[in-house]
Design an enzyme around this catalytic site. Structure first.
Site, PDB file in Angstrom:
ATOM      1  N   LYS A  10      37.961  57.900  28.789  1.00 47.91           N
ATOM      2  CA  LYS A  10      38.164  57.613  30.203  1.00 47.91           C
ATOM      3  C   LYS A  10      39.061  56.387  30.411  1.00 47.91           C
ATOM      4  O   LYS A  10      39.316  55.624  29.464  1.00 47.91           O
ATOM      5  CB  LYS A  10      36.802  57.408  30.870  1.00 47.91           C
ATOM      6  CG  LYS A  10      35.924  58.662  30.820  1.00 47.91           C
ATOM      7  CD  LYS A  10      34.562  58.377  31.419  1.00 47.91           C
ATOM      8  CE  LYS A  10      33.668  59.593  31.383  1.00 47.91           C
ATOM      9  NZ  LYS A  10      32.334  59.298  31.968  1.00 47.91           N
ATOM     10  N   PHE A  58      27.543  58.446  44.814  1.00 50.41           N
ATOM     11  CA  PHE A  58      28.606  57.788  44.045  1.00 50.41           C
ATOM     12  C   PHE A  58      29.789  58.708  43.740  1.00 50.41           C
ATOM     13  O   PHE A  58      30.746  58.280  43.088  1.00 50.41           O
ATOM     14  CB  PHE A  58      28.057  57.210  42.732  1.00 50.41           C
ATOM     15  CG  PHE A  58      27.414  58.236  41.829  1.00 50.41           C
ATOM     16  CD1 PHE A  58      28.174  59.056  41.002  1.00 50.41           C
ATOM     17  CD2 PHE A  58      26.029  58.367  41.796  1.00 50.41           C
ATOM     18  CE1 PHE A  58      27.587  59.990  40.167  1.00 50.41           C
ATOM     19  CE2 PHE A  58      25.420  59.304  40.955  1.00 50.41           C
ATOM     20  CZ  PHE A  58      26.212  60.117  40.142  1.00 50.41           C
ATOM     21  N   ARG A  91      27.700  64.062  20.955  1.00 54.44           N
ATOM     22  CA  ARG A  91      26.817  63.442  21.944  1.00 54.44           C
ATOM     23  C   ARG A  91      25.952  62.357  21.313  1.00 54.44           C
ATOM     24  O   ARG A  91      25.685  61.327  21.929  1.00 54.44           O
ATOM     25  CB  ARG A  91      25.967  64.498  22.649  1.00 54.44           C
ATOM     26  CG  ARG A  91      26.812  65.329  23.627  1.00 54.44           C
ATOM     27  CD  ARG A  91      25.988  66.280  24.457  1.00 54.44           C
ATOM     28  NE  ARG A  91      25.113  65.610  25.398  1.00 54.44           N
ATOM     29  CZ  ARG A  91      25.489  65.097  26.569  1.00 54.44           C
ATOM     30  NH1 ARG A  91      26.759  65.171  26.943  1.00 54.44           N
ATOM     31  NH2 ARG A  91      24.621  64.531  27.366  1.00 54.44           N
ATOM     32  N   THR A  97      24.185  58.601  28.576  1.00 54.26           N
ATOM     33  CA  THR A  97      25.147  58.432  29.667  1.00 54.26           C
ATOM     34  C   THR A  97      25.054  57.034  30.272  1.00 54.26           C
ATOM     35  O   THR A  97      26.066  56.408  30.559  1.00 54.26           O
ATOM     36  CB  THR A  97      24.893  59.494  30.760  1.00 54.26           C
ATOM     37  OG1 THR A  97      24.985  60.785  30.154  1.00 54.26           O
ATOM     38  CG2 THR A  97      25.919  59.403  31.866  1.00 54.26           C
ATOM     39  N   ARG A 108      28.880  54.397  23.795  1.00 49.80           N
ATOM     40  CA  ARG A 108      28.556  53.898  25.135  1.00 49.80           C
ATOM     41  C   ARG A 108      27.728  52.620  25.080  1.00 49.80           C
ATOM     42  O   ARG A 108      27.875  51.737  25.920  1.00 49.80           O
ATOM     43  CB  ARG A 108      27.840  54.975  25.930  1.00 49.80           C
ATOM     44  CG  ARG A 108      28.747  56.151  26.286  1.00 49.80           C
ATOM     45  CD  ARG A 108      27.954  57.275  26.895  1.00 49.80           C
ATOM     46  NE  ARG A 108      28.795  58.371  27.342  1.00 49.80           N
ATOM     47  CZ  ARG A 108      28.369  59.625  27.439  1.00 49.80           C
ATOM     48  NH1 ARG A 108      27.123  59.943  27.127  1.00 49.80           N
ATOM     49  NH2 ARG A 108      29.189  60.565  27.859  1.00 49.80           N
ATOM     50  N   ASN A 122      31.238  54.387  31.169  1.00 46.94           N
ATOM     51  CA  ASN A 122      30.712  54.682  29.843  1.00 46.94           C
ATOM     52  C   ASN A 122      31.781  55.149  28.852  1.00 46.94           C
ATOM     53  O   ASN A 122      31.476  55.750  27.843  1.00 46.94           O
ATOM     54  CB  ASN A 122      29.539  55.651  29.916  1.00 46.94           C
ATOM     55  CG  ASN A 122      29.876  56.937  30.628  1.00 46.94           C
ATOM     56  OD1 ASN A 122      31.040  57.266  30.819  1.00 46.94           O
ATOM     57  ND2 ASN A 122      28.856  57.671  31.018  1.00 46.94           N
ATOM     58  N   HIS A 125      33.504  60.893  27.839  1.00 51.28           N
ATOM     59  CA  HIS A 125      32.763  62.064  28.307  1.00 51.28           C
ATOM     60  C   HIS A 125      32.646  63.007  27.121  1.00 51.28           C
ATOM     61  O   HIS A 125      33.601  63.170  26.359  1.00 51.28           O
ATOM     62  CB  HIS A 125      33.514  62.778  29.440  1.00 51.28           C
ATOM     63  CG  HIS A 125      32.982  64.148  29.702  1.00 51.28           C
ATOM     64  ND1 HIS A 125      31.861  64.369  30.469  1.00 51.28           N
ATOM     65  CD2 HIS A 125      33.388  65.371  29.253  1.00 51.28           C
ATOM     66  CE1 HIS A 125      31.614  65.680  30.499  1.00 51.28           C
ATOM     67  NE2 HIS A 125      32.517  66.295  29.770  1.00 51.28           N
TER      68      HIS A 125
END
Length: 167
Positions: A10, A58, A91, A97, A108, A122, A125
């Site tokens: 991100k 949000f 993951r 998350t 993260r 974070n 993704h």
């Protein structure tokens, strides 16, 4: 079982120059990268990607976040990792998350934070399951951008398709 998962680095991860660190961590999975590109995220792409969160307060801030408006990095690095249990492996490395709930040694947990507004920055993704991975991969990539045949595809002929070319 071989499967594919979408990974997005991100805008906050790009701004903090974490791409190398994140890719190094993901290399621990021994999975294969079968597609990678930098993407300028449109509002349409962001909205479709996060459609399951549309009712959340949000949501507008989340769309600005993934588009890079909050970090002056109007891009995302999109990758597809492929191999045995790719979703589970990626993951686990990414962590929870919520960066405060993530294992401190996870991506993260190491690099994420929560803004005062409650938005999670974070840095990555990772697709949550196989059906989401397929939906997301088809959203972010065209079949010809992926070096393996993940899903059925077809050849179509488009007339009057407008494309940008080098001058």
């Amino acid at each position: 079982m071989d499967q594919a998962t979408l990974i997005l680095i991100k805008p906050d991860g790009l701004k903090k120059s974490l791409t190398g660190n994140i890719l190094t961590r993901l290399s621990e999975t021994k999975l294969e990268i079968v597609a990678a590109k930098m993407v300028r995220v449109t509002e349409e792409l962001a909205t479709e990607h996060y459609r399951h969160l549309k009712s959340k307060a949000f949501f507008p801030e989340l769309i600005k976040y993934i588009q890079g408006e909050m970090h002056d990095r109007r891009k995302v690095m999109a990758l597809i990792y492929w191999g045995t249990d790719s979703i589970k492996k990626c993951r686990e490395l990414a962590g929870a998350t919520n960066p405060e709930e993530a294992d401190p040694t996870s991506i993260r947990g190491s690099y994420g934070r929560i803004l005062t507004t409650g938005l999670y920055e974070n840095v990555v993704h990772v697709s949550s399951n196989e059906s989401e991975a397929e939906r997301e991969i088809k959203l972010w990539f065209m079949p010809e951008e992926i070096i393996v045949d993940l899903y059925p595809s077809k050849i179509i002929v488009e007339k009057e398709r407008k494309v940008q070319a080098w001058a």
